[in-house]
Design a protein around this motif. Structure first.
Motif, PDB file in Angstrom:
ATOM      1  N   ARG A 141      38.839  52.427  35.338  1.00  0.00           N
ATOM      2  CA  ARG A 141      39.591  51.208  35.016  1.00  0.00           C
ATOM      3  C   ARG A 141      39.741  50.333  36.251  1.00  0.00           C
ATOM      4  O   ARG A 141      39.571  49.106  36.187  1.00  0.00           O
ATOM      5  CB  ARG A 141      40.968  51.587  34.472  1.00  0.00           C
ATOM      6  CG  ARG A 141      41.646  50.514  33.693  1.00  0.00           C
ATOM      7  CD  ARG A 141      42.931  50.990  33.012  1.00  0.00           C
ATOM      8  NE  ARG A 141      42.749  52.151  32.171  1.00  0.00           N
ATOM      9  CZ  ARG A 141      43.177  53.396  32.465  1.00  0.00           C
ATOM     10  NH1 ARG A 141      43.819  53.640  33.580  1.00  0.00           N
ATOM     11  NH2 ARG A 141      42.963  54.402  31.644  1.00  0.00           N
ATOM     12  N   GLU A 142      40.040  50.944  37.387  1.00  0.00           N
ATOM     13  CA  GLU A 142      40.210  50.204  38.641  1.00  0.00           C
ATOM     14  C   GLU A 142      38.921  49.480  39.028  1.00  0.00           C
ATOM     15  O   GLU A 142      38.938  48.305  39.405  1.00  0.00           O
ATOM     16  CB  GLU A 142      40.619  51.175  39.745  1.00  0.00           C
ATOM     17  CG  GLU A 142      41.018  50.535  41.051  1.00  0.00           C
ATOM     18  CD  GLU A 142      41.471  51.561  42.068  1.00  0.00           C
ATOM     19  OE1 GLU A 142      40.988  51.481  43.213  1.00  0.00           O
ATOM     20  OE2 GLU A 142      42.282  52.438  41.717  1.00  0.00           O
ATOM     21  N   ARG A 143      37.786  50.181  38.914  1.00  0.00           N
ATOM     22  CA  ARG A 143      36.498  49.565  39.231  1.00  0.00           C
ATOM     23  C   ARG A 143      36.187  48.412  38.287  1.00  0.00           C
ATOM     24  O   ARG A 143      35.695  47.361  38.694  1.00  0.00           O
ATOM     25  CB  ARG A 143      35.378  50.598  39.160  1.00  0.00           C
ATOM     26  CG  ARG A 143      35.364  51.513  40.349  1.00  0.00           C
ATOM     27  CD  ARG A 143      34.142  52.386  40.297  1.00  0.00           C
ATOM     28  NE  ARG A 143      34.110  53.305  41.420  1.00  0.00           N
ATOM     29  CZ  ARG A 143      33.337  54.367  41.478  1.00  0.00           C
ATOM     30  NH1 ARG A 143      32.522  54.643  40.476  1.00  0.00           N
ATOM     31  NH2 ARG A 143      33.365  55.161  42.527  1.00  0.00           N
ATOM     32  N   ALA A 144      36.461  48.610  36.982  1.00  0.00           N
ATOM     33  CA  ALA A 144      36.204  47.558  35.991  1.00  0.00           C
ATOM     34  C   ALA A 144      37.057  46.326  36.271  1.00  0.00           C
ATOM     35  O   ALA A 144      36.571  45.186  36.161  1.00  0.00           O
ATOM     36  CB  ALA A 144      36.475  48.077  34.587  1.00  0.00           C
ATOM     37  N   VAL A 145      38.309  46.534  36.678  1.00  0.00           N
ATOM     38  CA  VAL A 145      39.205  45.423  36.993  1.00  0.00           C
ATOM     39  C   VAL A 145      38.704  44.679  38.229  1.00  0.00           C
ATOM     40  O   VAL A 145      38.745  43.445  38.288  1.00  0.00           O
ATOM     41  CB  VAL A 145      40.654  45.919  37.186  1.00  0.00           C
ATOM     42  CG1 VAL A 145      41.535  44.874  37.817  1.00  0.00           C
ATOM     43  CG2 VAL A 145      41.226  46.364  35.858  1.00  0.00           C
ATOM     44  N   ASN A 146      38.204  45.426  39.229  1.00  0.00           N
ATOM     45  CA  ASN A 146      37.678  44.792  40.439  1.00  0.00           C
ATOM     46  C   ASN A 146      36.480  43.900  40.123  1.00  0.00           C
ATOM     47  O   ASN A 146      36.367  42.782  40.622  1.00  0.00           O
ATOM     48  CB  ASN A 146      37.285  45.842  41.473  1.00  0.00           C
ATOM     49  CG  ASN A 146      38.485  46.524  42.080  1.00  0.00           C
ATOM     50  OD1 ASN A 146      39.602  46.035  42.004  1.00  0.00           O
ATOM     51  ND2 ASN A 146      38.265  47.676  42.685  1.00  0.00           N
ATOM     52  N   VAL A 147      35.576  44.405  39.274  1.00  0.00           N
ATOM     53  CA  VAL A 147      34.389  43.620  38.898  1.00  0.00           C
ATOM     54  C   VAL A 147      34.809  42.410  38.073  1.00  0.00           C
ATOM     55  O   VAL A 147      34.304  41.301  38.270  1.00  0.00           O
ATOM     56  CB  VAL A 147      33.370  44.496  38.135  1.00  0.00           C
ATOM     57  CG1 VAL A 147      32.257  43.653  37.541  1.00  0.00           C
ATOM     58  CG2 VAL A 147      32.798  45.554  39.050  1.00  0.00           C
ATOM     59  N   LYS A 148      35.757  42.599  37.159  1.00  0.00           N
ATOM     60  CA  LYS A 148      36.239  41.494  36.324  1.00  0.00           C
ATOM     61  C   LYS A 148      36.886  40.415  37.184  1.00  0.00           C
ATOM     62  O   LYS A 148      36.709  39.214  36.931  1.00  0.00           O
ATOM     63  CB  LYS A 148      37.225  42.008  35.281  1.00  0.00           C
ATOM     64  CG  LYS A 148      37.616  40.970  34.259  1.00  0.00           C
ATOM     65  CD  LYS A 148      38.538  41.554  33.211  1.00  0.00           C
ATOM     66  CE  LYS A 148      38.933  40.584  32.136  1.00  0.00           C
ATOM     67  NZ  LYS A 148      39.079  39.195  32.515  1.00  0.00           N
ATOM     68  N   ARG A 149      37.613  40.815  38.214  1.00  0.00           N
ATOM     69  CA  ARG A 149      38.249  39.855  39.131  1.00  0.00           C
ATOM     70  C   ARG A 149      37.185  38.997  39.819  1.00  0.00           C
ATOM     71  O   ARG A 149      37.319  37.776  39.894  1.00  0.00           O
ATOM     72  CB  ARG A 149      39.075  40.611  40.172  1.00  0.00           C
ATOM     73  CG  ARG A 149      39.751  39.720  41.202  1.00  0.00           C
ATOM     74  CD  ARG A 149      40.536  40.537  42.207  1.00  0.00           C
ATOM     75  NE  ARG A 149      39.742  41.574  42.854  1.00  0.00           N
ATOM     76  CZ  ARG A 149      38.936  41.374  43.893  1.00  0.00           C
ATOM     77  NH1 ARG A 149      38.797  40.174  44.410  1.00  0.00           N
ATOM     78  NH2 ARG A 149      38.257  42.381  44.425  1.00  0.00           N
ATOM     79  N   LEU A 150      36.110  39.644  40.285  1.00  0.00           N
ATOM     80  CA  LEU A 150      35.020  38.906  40.924  1.00  0.00           C
ATOM     81  C   LEU A 150      34.387  37.910  39.957  1.00  0.00           C
ATOM     82  O   LEU A 150      34.070  36.772  40.317  1.00  0.00           O
ATOM     83  CB  LEU A 150      33.949  39.868  41.441  1.00  0.00           C
ATOM     84  CG  LEU A 150      34.318  40.734  42.634  1.00  0.00           C
ATOM     85  CD1 LEU A 150      33.240  41.772  42.872  1.00  0.00           C
ATOM     86  CD2 LEU A 150      34.528  39.901  43.876  1.00  0.00           C
TER      87      LEU A 150
END
Length: 122
Positions: free
Chosen positions: A72-81
């Motif tokens: 989830r943390e990785r997905a949120v980081n990519v979504k933020r970018l």
């Protein structure tokens, strides 16, 4: 079969190897966890007591981001970018290599199988 962090870890393998089945734990973290808990590296999962399994579980829950939380943390980081619209976010959005690799040839892992262009035959 021992269940740690929502993952059934194999019983006949050594503890350091079996812990790697958990997403987010690799060789270094597995050795570190065994050292913290005080389990020898040669010990196998089926030889562990319930107290040792519980202490491994508590150590992982307390100090490490694993499985669903890490994904989830990785997905949120990519979504933020992607939401920022920065270069890396645009590359993620288009499904192209993010870290500067060439795309004229290669990059098939990110781009998928080659698509033929119509009318190109001679």
């Amino acid at each position: 079969m021992a269940r740690i962090a929502g993952v059934n870890i194999p019983t006949n393998k050594r503890v350091t190897i079996a812990l790697r089945y958990i997403h987010g734990i690799g060789p270094a973290k597995a050795a570190e966890i065994c050292e913290k808990v005080g389990i020898p590296a040669a010990k196998r999962v089926n030889e562990l007591t319930d107290a040792e399994i519980l202490s491994i579980r508590e150590t992982i829950d307390g100090g490490y981001t694993v499985e669903g939380d890490l994904r989830r943390e990785r997905a949120v980081n990519v979504k933020r970018l992607m939401d920022l619209g920065c270069y890396r976010g645009l590359r993620h959005r288009r499904g192209l290599p993010v870290r500067g690799q060439r795309t004229h040839t290669n990059a098939r892992t990110r781009k998928g199988p080659a698509k033929p262009i119509a009318g190109k035959k001679k």
